[in-house]
Design a protein around this motif. Structure first.
Motif, PDB file in Angstrom:
ATOM      1  N   PHE A   1       0.729  -1.194   0.102  1.00 40.36           N
ATOM      2  CA  PHE A   1       0.069   0.001   0.062  1.00 40.36           C
ATOM      3  C   PHE A   1       0.855   1.205  -0.228  1.00 40.36           C
ATOM      4  CE2 PHE A   1      -2.643  -3.152   2.035  1.00 40.36           C
ATOM      5  CZ  PHE A   1      -3.838  -3.263   1.008  1.00 40.36           C
ATOM      6  N   PRO A   2       0.433   2.303  -0.868  1.00 39.21           N
ATOM      7  CA  PRO A   2       1.364   3.437  -1.058  1.00 39.21           C
ATOM      8  C   PRO A   2       1.456   4.118   0.445  1.00 39.21           C
ATOM      9  CG  PRO A   2      -0.339   3.272  -2.536  1.00 39.21           C
ATOM     10  CD  PRO A   2      -0.848   2.336  -1.798  1.00 39.21           C
TER      11      PRO A   2
ATOM     12  N   SER B   1      -1.437   6.216   1.938  1.00 38.07           N
ATOM     13  CA  SER B   1      -2.543   5.812   2.029  1.00 38.07           C
ATOM     14  C   SER B   1      -2.964   5.390   3.561  1.00 38.07           C
ATOM     15  CB  SER B   1      -2.857   4.332   1.318  1.00 38.07           C
ATOM     16  OG  SER B   1      -1.928   3.315   1.632  1.00 38.07           O
TER      17      SER B   1
ATOM     18  N   SER C   1      -1.185   1.670   4.497  1.00 40.31           N
ATOM     19  CA  SER C   1       0.053   1.549   4.581  1.00 40.31           C
ATOM     20  C   SER C   1       0.341   1.624   6.010  1.00 40.31           C
ATOM     21  CB  SER C   1       0.713   2.737   4.135  1.00 40.31           C
ATOM     22  OG  SER C   1       0.703   3.974   4.571  1.00 40.31           O
TER      23      SER C   1
ATOM     24  N   ASP D   1       6.329   3.232  -7.528  1.00 46.33           N
ATOM     25  CA  ASP D   1       6.323   4.596  -8.123  1.00 46.33           C
ATOM     26  C   ASP D   1       7.185   5.509  -7.405  1.00 46.33           C
ATOM     27  OD1 ASP D   1       5.454   6.898  -9.480  1.00 46.33           O
ATOM     28  OD2 ASP D   1       3.502   6.881  -8.747  1.00 46.33           O
TER      29      ASP D   1
ATOM     30  N   GLN E   1      -2.254  11.752 -10.215  1.00 46.22           N
ATOM     31  CA  GLN E   1      -1.809  11.865  -8.817  1.00 46.22           C
ATOM     32  C   GLN E   1      -1.036  13.291  -8.746  1.00 46.22           C
ATOM     33  OE1 GLN E   1       0.781   8.676  -7.407  1.00 46.22           O
ATOM     34  NE2 GLN E   1       1.090   8.073  -9.663  1.00 46.22           N
TER      35      GLN E   1
ATOM     36  N   SER F   1       0.491   8.442  -4.970  1.00 40.58           N
ATOM     37  CA  SER F   1       0.789   7.047  -4.383  1.00 40.58           C
ATOM     38  C   SER F   1       2.050   6.666  -4.777  1.00 40.58           C
ATOM     39  CB  SER F   1      -0.321   6.004  -5.127  1.00 40.58           C
ATOM     40  OG  SER F   1      -1.570   5.872  -4.680  1.00 40.58           O
TER      41      SER F   1
ATOM     42  N   TRP G   1       3.402  -0.422  -4.765  1.00 39.35           N
ATOM     43  CA  TRP G   1       1.998  -0.186  -4.637  1.00 39.35           C
ATOM     44  C   TRP G   1       1.519  -1.418  -5.276  1.00 39.35           C
ATOM     45  CZ3 TRP G   1      -1.045   0.414  -8.835  1.00 39.35           C
ATOM     46  CH2 TRP G   1      -0.810   0.636  -9.916  1.00 39.35           C
ATOM     47  N   GLN G   2       2.270  -2.357  -5.710  1.00 32.45           N
ATOM     48  CA  GLN G   2       1.614  -3.686  -6.222  1.00 32.45           C
ATOM     49  C   GLN G   2       2.482  -4.929  -5.686  1.00 32.45           C
ATOM     50  OE1 GLN G   2       0.972  -4.157 -10.578  1.00 32.45           O
ATOM     51  NE2 GLN G   2       0.510  -1.888 -10.559  1.00 32.45           N
TER      52      GLN G   2
ATOM     53  N   GLY H   1      -6.822   2.969   0.091  1.00 29.06           N
ATOM     54  CA  GLY H   1      -5.646   2.230  -0.655  1.00 29.06           C
ATOM     55  C   GLY H   1      -4.944   3.214  -1.814  1.00 29.06           C
TER      56      GLY H   1
ATOM     57  N   HIS I   1      -3.953   3.989  -5.084  1.00 28.40           N
ATOM     58  CA  HIS I   1      -3.942   3.103  -6.113  1.00 28.40           C
ATOM     59  C   HIS I   1      -3.981   1.728  -6.089  1.00 28.40           C
ATOM     60  CE1 HIS I   1      -1.388   5.649  -9.282  1.00 28.40           C
ATOM     61  NE2 HIS I   1      -2.750   5.910  -9.452  1.00 28.40           N
ATOM     62  N   THR I   2      -3.917   1.424  -4.784  1.00 27.75           N
ATOM     63  CA  THR I   2      -4.017  -0.040  -4.328  1.00 27.75           C
ATOM     64  C   THR I   2      -5.247  -0.490  -3.830  1.00 27.75           C
ATOM     65  OG1 THR I   2      -1.649   0.124  -3.871  1.00 27.75           O
ATOM     66  CG2 THR I   2      -2.744  -1.891  -3.335  1.00 27.75           C
TER      67      THR I   2
END
Length: 878
Positions: free
Chosen positions: A95-96, A99, A102, A139, A194, A206, A210-211, A346, A348-349
């Motif tokens: 998680f960014p 967020s 996170s 990112d 963003q 983000s 993030w993935q 989240g 982006h996530t």
């Protein structure tokens, strides 16, 4: 589908086993989700010991893998600082950092670097196996270290990347570190929607991982990638298997779920027969399983599970001679939505894979068959869900960050990676290159490059070209080589001009705001192109779709409604941002959409799968008088006061809004939270309001929390209104600045002095008092940052350019003009600088900067006229 289901189940089990061992190292975690104004139902399902456990790459499935999602250590340092000796705490990957999920919820600034650290255990590498470390997306710019040694890096915020880390691993426990730099909207990186300071159509950034992050073990020679292209007319699938470490006696074999197989060499094009293919479409999203093997001297050494869909997309004429979008040799209208892919907790996530799948299913359940994935590349599993659901996907490229050569080079590099990464996805039928003129350049060249890079899809060279400036002929040129003409029309709908060989689409329309109380990201700043109450939305939307149908009969082939879900302050979704409330029932939406797609009513989700509350159509404003009476009678519950203040403001009852908001502010136990400060900012209008003193006494912290020195700006505006505005229209020399200055400075030295200097500067501009203007501007610039006053500096410089001949004053004006260009360069500022250079006799520099102004805004004919005069050595001033 049986083979794929077995593989996915096996992978899920291996993930659970791995995470159970990792849980021992994190059982003492203090992680918890940070507060957020609203959240989706899936946020509560996030478990640090089992985060996004699904295998992240559905078209290249292997069994031997380890999920590295979960709790890592993190630290934020200065961008150029050394590796941190200690860390700030724990962060929940992937998680960014901005967020709530996170567990950190901090902005990463362009002057900073984000560090991650965790331990990994070396897998079994007997028999020459290799260990691959995969990142779904980070990112933006990342460097990866194993046991202190840098093993590689990647620049790009949306692409997956991998490293072979075998040789860097030691037996037992190893240390994995990732360093991330992300300038968000202040660098050369494509960043999409963003921004550091979100508002309206731009959203919270983000940054960082993030993935999903994962490891897998592979043989010494293994399948690195596959590239598949369906050909429904010839009844085959073009297949290329790319390998690593395989040469000589290696072969590949692919078997589809239809029983057909093909053999050959790695790296060559193979043709897998798919006779009488079951075609993939929104109405029948049939997917074939594909099993691909790498063999050495006939013995299998590596296997992956994959899938494909047989479909074809093109533009051609219908029976009436109208250029249309054809799917599988049949005209198919693309009825779609503009999906941003953001989540309240989240960003982006998505919190879970179920949440990710819900978005796709919900859109189909509303009766749409198309999603325009807007300026974001999603995780591979999102496209898997779209493939299974039968959603046609228009995939945007992520906008170029500006006109610098480095930004353009990065944009093109990432575009190439995006196309390669998503090439095998059946649901993607169309690439979108540019959006609404945002950093558009070399459109024809890049459109043609995209077609060459991927001949299997069509290309939308510029969605919303009408939002850029120019005559109809100029605009038509900007669609050169595109397969479509595409306009945006809010609220619309509308239709673009017909051009030979191009289908006509409406790339964006709608944007109808329907605010939903208690389901808003920020109830003070909700936004839409137009607004209707929930009670009127169905009738309004139905009337718009009826008009859309008449446009379809005229030749429109597709339309993208803004949007399926609210996003932060954008409240024009069919559902709220938390996915809890739908504003028109799915049954009614499918019925409305059946006017465009007769089959839309068959798109209903399975019973019990889609869950959402129907929006309350009661007009709560009709209760205003009763609620206000309760306030007069002493009701003071905070939630009641907040709602009533917002209602009074909406109904333009300024007196009541002031009274009720003051009462609410006085109930705040901590007025310096973001939500409370936003409320104070909105309702503080005079120095007598309670919020004024709160901001004044806590100005530094309030500026940090609100960002963009918003608190300072609020106070400056009030001070101006009360102390300066009554006098600033007086004739020249009749205003007593000393008296005004004393009145302000005796009470509000900060921020009073700054607004005083600004007001004096503007006053002298308006009165063309160049001597006083020069003195006031000099004093202002000596004490305050130029980038906060770039427009004012440009205005001052232009005033001096038009009004004086004195070389010294012109040189000072030139310095101010140059300072105005230190931030984002704007065409009119470049023009001012060029004209001042020209008046000072610096012709070559002047011409160079005027050409820069033209590059920044090619549609402004005044710049072209000025450049011609400069080249002739003629005056450009009065």
């Amino acid at each position: 589908m049986k083979r794929m289901h077995i593989a996915v189940a096996t992978i899920a089990l291996s993930c659970v086993l791995f995470n159970s061992s990792y849980a021992q190292t994190s059982q003492n975690s203090t992680w918890q989700m940070k507060p957020v104004s609203i959240q989706t139902r899936w946020a509560k399902d996030v478990n640090p010991q089992n985060v996004l456990p699904e295998y992240p790459r559905p078209q290249m499935v292997r069994n031997e893998w380890q999920n590295l999602n979960g709790l890592w250590e993190y630290a934020i340092t200065a961008k150029d600082a050394a590796k941190p000796a200690s860390f700030d705490g724990q962060i929940l990957v992937p998680f960014p950092i901005e967020s709530a999920l996170s567990g950190v919820q901090k902005a990463l600034l362009p002057t900073q670097r984000l560090w991650y650290k965790r331990t990994i255990t070396k897998p079994d590498v007997a028999g020459g196996k290799r260990v691959l470390l995969h990142f779904g997306a980070v990112d933006w710019e990342s460097s990866v270290y194993v046991n202190g040694k840098e093993i590689g890096g990647h620049a790009g915020g949306y692409q997956h990347f991998s490293f072979d880390i075998t040789d860097a691993l030691k037996d037992g426990v190893n240390e994995l570190e990732v360093a991330v730099f992300d300038p968000t909207d202040k660098g050369i990186n494509p960043y999409g929607k963003q921004v550091l300071n979100p508002g309206n159509i731009m959203y919270t950034a983000s940054s960082g991982i993030w993935q999903t992050v994962w490891m897998e073990t592979v043989p010494a020679a293994y399948i690195k990638n596959i590239r598949i292209t369906p050909d429904i007319d010839k009844g085959n699938l073009k297949l290329e298997v790319l390998s690593a470490g395989a040469s000589g006696d290696y072969t590949v074999e692919a078997i589809a779920s239809n029983g057909k197989k093909v053999k050959g060499k790695p790296g060559t094009q193979l043709l897998l027969p798919v006779p009488n293919a079951k075609l993939w479409s929104p109405d029948q999203p049939y997917l074939y399983n594909l099993n691909v093997k790498l063999l050495y001297k006939g013995k299998v050494v590596d296997t992956i599970g994959s899938y494909f869909g047989m479909r074809k997309i093109e533009v051609k004429k219908d029976e009436k001679g109208i250029e249309r979008l054809f799917l599988n040799n049949k005209y198919t209208y693309h009825l779609g939505v503009l999906d941003q892919g953001f989540w309240p907790e989240g960003l982006h996530t998505a919190p879970t894979d179920a949440a990710l799948a819900f978005d796709v299913m919900a859109i189909k359940n509303m009766g749409y068959n198309t999603i325009r994935k807007h300026i974001k590349i999603e995780p591979a599993r999102w496209y898997y869900h779209a493939d299974k659901a039968g959603m046609l996907v228009w995939q945007d490229m992520v906008t170029c960050a500006g006109d610098k050569p480095e930004a353009k080079a990065q944009f093109e590099k990432e575009n190439k990676e995006n196309i390669a990464q998503l090439y095998n996805v059946p649901s993607i039928v169309l690439w979108v290159l540019f959006n609404e003129g945002w950093s558009r350049y070399d459109q024809q060249r890049l459109t043609e490059w995209m077609k060459k890079e991927d001949p299997s899809r069509i290309v939308n060279g510029h969605s919303g070209e009408n939002y850029d400036k120019g005559s109809p002929a100029e605009v038509a040129k900007k669609w050169a080589s595109s397969d479509l003409t595409d306009i945006h029309d809010y609220p619309g709908p509308g239709i673009p001009d017909a051009l030979p060989g191009k289908a006509r689409v409406l790339g964006e329309w709608g944007g109808v705001r329907v605010p939903t109380w208690k389901h808003q990201w920020n109830d003070l700043e909700g936004w839409g192109y137009i607004q209707v109450p929930a009670s009127a939305f169905k009738l309004k939307y139905d009337s718009m779709v009826k008009k859309l149908k008449t446009l379809e009969e005229q030749g429109l082939s597709g339309s993208i409604y803004t949007e399926p879900f609210d996003v932060e302050t954008e409240e024009n979704g069919m559902m709220t941002y938390d996915r809890e409330v739908i504003k028109i029932s799915p049954e009614e939406l499918r019925q409305i959409h059946s006017q465009m797609l007769p089959q839309a009513e068959s798109y209903a989700a399975a019973p019990g799968v889609f869950k959402a509350t129907l929006a309350d159509t009661t007009n709560r404003d009709l209760q205003y008088a009763s609620l206000l009476e309760q306030f007069r009678n002493g009701k003071r519950e905070p939630d009641f006061l907040r709602e009533l203040a917002i209602m009074a403001n909406r109904l333009k009852d300024e007196k009541a809004a002031s009274e009720v908001s003051a009462a609410y502010i006085n109930t705040m136990s901590d007025p310096l939270t973001l939500g409370n400060l936003k409320f104070i900012d909105r309702f503080t209008k005079t120095s007598k309001d309670p919020g004024f003193k709160i901001l004044l006494d806590n100005l530094k912290k309030a500026d940090i929390v609100l960002d963009r020195k918003r608190a300072t700006g609020k106070l400056k505006g009030i001070i101006y209104d009360e102390y300066i505005k009554p006098y600033d229209r007086l004739p020249k020399d009749s205003i007593n600045w000393s008296r005004i200055g004393y009145a302000i400075m005796s009470k509000y030295p900060v921020p009073g002095e700054e607004i005083l200097l600004i007001a004096k500067t503007v006053y002298y501009v308006n009165n063309k008092d160049v001597d006083s203007l020069a003195k006031a501007t000099t004093e202002l610039m000596a004490k305050y940052e130029a980038d906060e006053h770039d427009e004012l500096l440009n205005t001052v410089a232009w005033t001096m350019f038009e009004s004086v001949s004195d070389t010294n004053l012109l040189k000072r004006a030139l310095s101010w003009s140059k300072r105005s260009l230190q931030g984002k360069q704007k065409p009119h500022m470049a023009d001012t600088y060029a004209n001042l250079l020209h008046k000072l006799g610096r012709q070559e520099e002047a011409i160079e900067w005027e050409q820069k102004a033209i590059e920044l805004d090619p549609s402004d004919k005044g710049f072209v006229y000025t450049l011609e005069k400069m080249k002739k050595g003629e005056k450009t001033w009065p």
